[in-house]
Design an enzyme around this catalytic site. Structure first.
Site, PDB file in Angstrom:
ATOM      1  N   CYS A  35       0.812  -1.217   0.000  1.00 35.28           N
ATOM      2  CA  CYS A  35       0.000   0.000   0.000  1.00 35.28           C
ATOM      3  C   CYS A  35       0.840   1.260   0.000  1.00 35.28           C
ATOM      4  O   CYS A  35       0.317   2.354  -0.123  1.00 35.28           O
ATOM      5  CB  CYS A  35      -0.894   0.009   1.234  1.00 35.28           C
ATOM      6  SG  CYS A  35       0.081  -0.080   2.733  1.00 35.28           S
ATOM      7  N   CYS A 106      -0.947  -5.216   7.053  1.00 38.03           N
ATOM      8  CA  CYS A 106      -0.677  -4.067   7.929  1.00 38.03           C
ATOM      9  C   CYS A 106      -0.030  -4.555   9.227  1.00 38.03           C
ATOM     10  O   CYS A 106       0.818  -3.870   9.802  1.00 38.03           O
ATOM     11  CB  CYS A 106      -1.968  -3.313   8.249  1.00 38.03           C
ATOM     12  SG  CYS A 106      -3.054  -3.126   6.827  1.00 38.03           S
TER      13      CYS A 106
HETATM   14 FE1  FES Z   1      -1.221   0.284   4.370  1.00 37.79          FE
HETATM   15 FE2  FES Z   1      -2.696  -0.850   6.189  1.00 37.79          FE
HETATM   16  S1  FES Z   1      -3.269  -0.395   4.160  1.00 37.79           S
HETATM   17  S2  FES Z   1      -0.646  -0.294   6.329  1.00 37.79           S
END
Ligand code: FES
Length: 213
Positions: A35, A106
Site C-alpha cells: 500500500c 498491515c
Molecule cells: Fe497500508 Fe494498512 S493499508 S498499512
C-alpha cells in the site's frame, strides 16, 4: 459481522506509545509494498538485560496498522529483545481479536518494523553472526508474503511451487501467471523480503502458473 473488532477500533482511536524516542538506541522505518504506507519504531534497550524499556511508533498507515503497531508496543515493552522478536504478525492480529484478511499485511508491516529495529541493535552490538541465507530462511521469509486479498501466506495458499538457493541466487517458482492481478504486488513483496540479505545477489521469480481458460 463488523469489519473491525472492538479492540482494533479502541487501539486505533487511542493508540498507545505514539511518537518517537529522541535518544533511541534503535530505530527502523519499514514500508509496505502492498500500500506504500510507512511505519517507524524507536526503542530503548537495556544493554545488560536486553529488556525493551521504552518503545514508540509513528504510523503513516491505515487504522489496522495503527492498531497493530499500538498492540505490539504493548506486547514488546518490558520484554527482552529475544522475546520481542518472537512476536509474529498472526499473534499481533489475534491479540486484536482479528483483522480483516485484506488488512493482514498491515500487521506484517508493524511486526517487520519491530524486528528490523531489534536486528539493527543486535548488529551494532555484535550479537548477530552473518547467518547464511539457507532454504529454511527463505521459506520463513516467504511465509510472510501474503496474498493481498485473502491475507493468507503464499506458502499456505500453495502458490509457491518450488524454490532454490544456490551461489547467492534465489529462484522462486510461483503458481501464478505474469498477468495475474497480484503478480507484480507479490513479486515486489518477495523482493522486499529477500533483496537486502547480505549474501543474496539476485532474486529470480518465475511465474509458471497456467492461464485460466
Ligand atoms: Fe497500508 Fe494498512 S493499508 S498499512
Amino acid at each position: 459481522m463488523a469489519l473491525y473488532s472492538k479492540k482494533v477500533i479502541e487501539h486505533f482511536k487511542h493508540p498507545r506509545n505514539v511518537g518517537e524516542i529522541a535518544d533511541a538506541d534503535a530505530a527502523a522505518m519499514e514500508g509496505s509494498p502492498a500500500c506504500g504506507d510507512m511505519l517507524k519504531i524507536t526503542l530503548k534497550i537495556d544493554e545488560k538485560t536486553h529488556v525493551i524499556t521504552d518503545i514508540k511508533f509513528e504510523s503513516f498507515g491505515c487504522a489496522s496498522n495503527i492498531a497493530t503497531a499500538s498492540i505490539i508496543t504493548e506486547m514488546a515493552k518490558g520484554r527482552t529483545i529475544e522475546e520481542a522478536e518472537r512476536i509474529g504478525w498472526k499473534q499481533a492480529a489475534d491479540e486484536l481479536d482479528g483483522l480483516p484478511p485484506v488488512k493482514m499485511h498491515c500487521a506484517v508491516l508493524a511486526v517487520d518494523a519491530l524486528k528490523s529495529a531489534i536486528e539493527q541493535w543486535k548488529e551494532r552490538h555484535g550479537l548477530v553472526e552473518k547467518e547464511p541465507t539457507t532454504p529454511d530462511k527463505v521459506l520463513r521469509k516467504l511465509r510472510n508474503v501474503l496474498n493481498p486479498l485473502t491475507g493468507v501466506s503464499i506458502v499456505r495458499m500453495q502458490l509457491l511451487l518450488d524454490f532454490d538457493v544456490a551461489d547467492g541466487i534465489v529462484t522462486i517458482d510461483l503458481d501464478l501467471t505474469p498477468e495475474h492481478k497480484f503478480a507484480s504486488h507479490i513479486s515486489e513483496e518477495i523482493h522486499e523480503k529477500l533483496d537486502h540479505l547480505w549474501d543474496v545477489k539476485e532474486v529470480k521469480i518465475n511465474f509458471v502458473g497456467k492461464p485460466e481458460v
